[in-house]
Design an enzyme around this catalytic site. Structure first.
Site, PDB file in Angstrom:
ATOM      1  N   ASN A   9       0.869  -1.175   0.000  1.00  0.00           N
ATOM      2  CA  ASN A   9       0.000   0.000   0.000  1.00  0.00           C
ATOM      3  C   ASN A   9       0.911   1.232   0.000  1.00  0.00           C
ATOM      4  O   ASN A   9       1.522   1.540   1.015  1.00  0.00           O
ATOM      5  CB  ASN A   9      -0.880  -0.052   1.263  1.00  0.00           C
ATOM      6  CG  ASN A   9      -1.677   1.221   1.467  1.00  0.00           C
ATOM      7  OD1 ASN A   9      -1.737   2.083   0.596  1.00  0.00           O
ATOM      8  ND2 ASN A   9      -2.297   1.341   2.633  1.00  0.00           N
ATOM      9  N   LYS A  11       0.078   4.244  -0.150  1.00  0.00           N
ATOM     10  CA  LYS A  11      -0.526   5.435   0.473  1.00  0.00           C
ATOM     11  C   LYS A  11      -0.305   6.646  -0.433  1.00  0.00           C
ATOM     12  O   LYS A  11      -0.283   6.504  -1.649  1.00  0.00           O
ATOM     13  CB  LYS A  11       0.022   5.626   1.889  1.00  0.00           C
ATOM     14  CG  LYS A  11      -0.109   4.339   2.706  1.00  0.00           C
ATOM     15  CD  LYS A  11       0.061   4.517   4.179  1.00  0.00           C
ATOM     16  CE  LYS A  11      -0.133   3.164   4.865  1.00  0.00           C
ATOM     17  NZ  LYS A  11      -0.092   3.248   6.316  1.00  0.00           N
ATOM     18  N   HIS A  95      -9.537   0.868   4.720  1.00  0.00           N
ATOM     19  CA  HIS A  95      -8.279   1.012   5.464  1.00  0.00           C
ATOM     20  C   HIS A  95      -8.515   1.910   6.681  1.00  0.00           C
ATOM     21  O   HIS A  95      -9.313   2.841   6.627  1.00  0.00           O
ATOM     22  CB  HIS A  95      -7.213   1.624   4.539  1.00  0.00           C
ATOM     23  CG  HIS A  95      -5.851   1.621   5.165  1.00  0.00           C
ATOM     24  ND1 HIS A  95      -5.440   2.595   6.039  1.00  0.00           N
ATOM     25  CD2 HIS A  95      -4.822   0.746   5.051  1.00  0.00           C
ATOM     26  CE1 HIS A  95      -4.202   2.317   6.444  1.00  0.00           C
ATOM     27  NE2 HIS A  95      -3.809   1.198   5.854  1.00  0.00           N
ATOM     28  N   GLU A  97      -6.942   4.289   7.902  1.00  0.00           N
ATOM     29  CA  GLU A  97      -6.752   5.732   7.667  1.00  0.00           C
ATOM     30  C   GLU A  97      -7.997   6.334   7.020  1.00  0.00           C
ATOM     31  O   GLU A  97      -8.339   7.486   7.255  1.00  0.00           O
ATOM     32  CB  GLU A  97      -5.496   5.964   6.815  1.00  0.00           C
ATOM     33  CG  GLU A  97      -4.230   5.746   7.646  1.00  0.00           C
ATOM     34  CD  GLU A  97      -3.022   5.283   6.858  1.00  0.00           C
ATOM     35  OE1 GLU A  97      -3.007   5.394   5.621  1.00  0.00           O
ATOM     36  OE2 GLU A  97      -2.072   4.788   7.509  1.00  0.00           O
ATOM     37  N   GLU A 167      -5.509  -5.433  10.328  1.00  0.00           N
ATOM     38  CA  GLU A 167      -4.517  -4.384  10.587  1.00  0.00           C
ATOM     39  C   GLU A 167      -4.837  -3.683  11.902  1.00  0.00           C
ATOM     40  O   GLU A 167      -5.665  -2.771  11.944  1.00  0.00           O
ATOM     41  CB  GLU A 167      -4.545  -3.351   9.449  1.00  0.00           C
ATOM     42  CG  GLU A 167      -4.189  -3.931   8.090  1.00  0.00           C
ATOM     43  CD  GLU A 167      -3.559  -2.866   7.194  1.00  0.00           C
ATOM     44  OE1 GLU A 167      -2.450  -3.114   6.712  1.00  0.00           O
ATOM     45  OE2 GLU A 167      -4.164  -1.798   7.006  1.00  0.00           O
ATOM     46  N   SER A 213       3.264  -2.373  10.310  1.00  0.00           N
ATOM     47  CA  SER A 213       4.713  -2.387  10.540  1.00  0.00           C
ATOM     48  C   SER A 213       5.386  -3.703  10.132  1.00  0.00           C
ATOM     49  O   SER A 213       6.317  -4.163  10.801  1.00  0.00           O
ATOM     50  CB  SER A 213       5.038  -2.035  11.997  1.00  0.00           C
ATOM     51  OG  SER A 213       4.612  -0.718  12.297  1.00  0.00           O
TER      52      SER A 213
HETATM   53  P1  PGA Z   1       2.721   0.151   7.722  1.00  0.00           P
HETATM   54  O1  PGA Z   1       1.272   0.338   7.053  1.00  0.00           O
HETATM   55  O2  PGA Z   1       3.314  -1.080   7.131  1.00  0.00           O
HETATM   56  O3  PGA Z   1       3.465   1.403   7.358  1.00  0.00           O
HETATM   57  O4  PGA Z   1       2.487   0.016   9.197  1.00  0.00           O
HETATM   58  C1  PGA Z   1       0.436  -0.770   6.824  1.00  0.00           C
HETATM   59  C2  PGA Z   1      -0.850  -0.318   6.206  1.00  0.00           C
HETATM   60  O5  PGA Z   1      -1.315   0.783   6.543  1.00  0.00           O
HETATM   61  O6  PGA Z   1      -1.435  -1.020   5.363  1.00  0.00           O
END
Ligand code: PGA
Length: 249
Positions: A9, A11, A95, A97, A167, A213
């Site tokens: 992803n 982003k 997601h 976010e 997640e 992460s």
């Molecule tokens: P990250 O993000 O690996 O930077 O923690 C994961 C995600 O938001 O899908």
């Protein structure tokens, strides 16, 4: 046997030129990879650049969101058929976010998931608890509620075409990965939900990715858990070498 899915992803990172140069470095590093499916999700405007760069390779391209209508007066939105027409095969839905900053709910997740399926896309439906929910012992209940409202109403046929990403919100972008055991336990809860609603076979076929992460250093431990069928990677998928070493875990 469930084939793992390693999804990146991106982003809100990378221009079209950066997208192209990522693929130039990344594709040779994963050319021989057949043990898993690889998906990369750039921003909407770079879908064509990514599709073009990945053409003929073993890497599929996805979007990070979609709107549930197919077309209309919805300024700023992008539909499932438009993503498919651009060459996308997957789309991330719900997601954390988007839930946190853009008001998405389990109800919008359900509508978007259905819209993605109607467009022939594979939705990667995200669920996960916040730190406060985990610390107050509500993780299983939160996951069950998200499953119930966002996924449970799908038909068995629709359910058979989705991927779920677990997640935990407290692990996203924080460097604080869930331990393999904690992640596997959440996956077990979700698979149990799937079993109760859609039956044994559907639950066994369901692929649940872990996200939060994930890095080259911890991917092996996570993927050693039979419950974990892949990863949804944010920060560590932006560099070709880093994402390639995750893919080639
Ligand atoms: P990250 O993000 O690996 O930077 O923690 C994961 C995600 O938001 O899908």
């Amino acid at each position: 046997m469930r084939k793992p899915v390693m999804a990146g992803n991106w982003k809100m990172y990378k221009t079209a030129a950066e997208t192209t140069s990522f693929f130039e470095k990344f594709l040779p590093l994963v050319r021989d990879c057949s043990h898993c499916e690889i998906v990369i999700c750039p921003v909407f405007v770079n879908l064509p650049a990514a599709v073009e760069a990945a053409r003929g390779s073993n890497v599929r391209i996805g979007a990070q969101d979609l709107f549930w209508e197919t077309e209309g007066a919805y300024t700023g939105e992008v539909s499932g058929p438009m993503i498919a027409a651009a060459g996308g095969s997957h789309v991330i839905v719900g997601h954390s976010e988007r839930r946190q900053y853009f008001g998405e709910t389990d109800e919008s997740v359900l509508k978007k998931t259905r819209a993605a399926l109607n467009a022939g896309l594979t939705p990667i439906v995200c669920v996960g608890e916040t730190l406060e929910q985990r610390e107050s012992g509500r993780t299983a209940g939160v996951l069950a509620a998200q499953f119930d409202k966002g996924i449970g109403p799908l038909s068995p046929e629709e359910f058979g075409r989705i991927l779920i990403a677990y997640e935990p919100v407290w692990a996203i972008g924080t460097g604080r990965t869930a331990s393999p055991e904690i992640a596997a336990e959440a996956h077990r809860v979700l698979r149990e939900q799937a079993r109760a609603r859609f039956g044994e076979e559907a639950a066994e076929n369901l692929r649940i990715l872990y996200g939060g992460s994930v890095k080259p250093e911890n991917v092996k431990g996570l993927m050693a858990q039979p419950q974990i069928d892949g990863a949804l990677v944010g920060g560590a998928c932006l560099k070709p070498e880093s994402f390639a070493s995750i893919v080639n875990f």
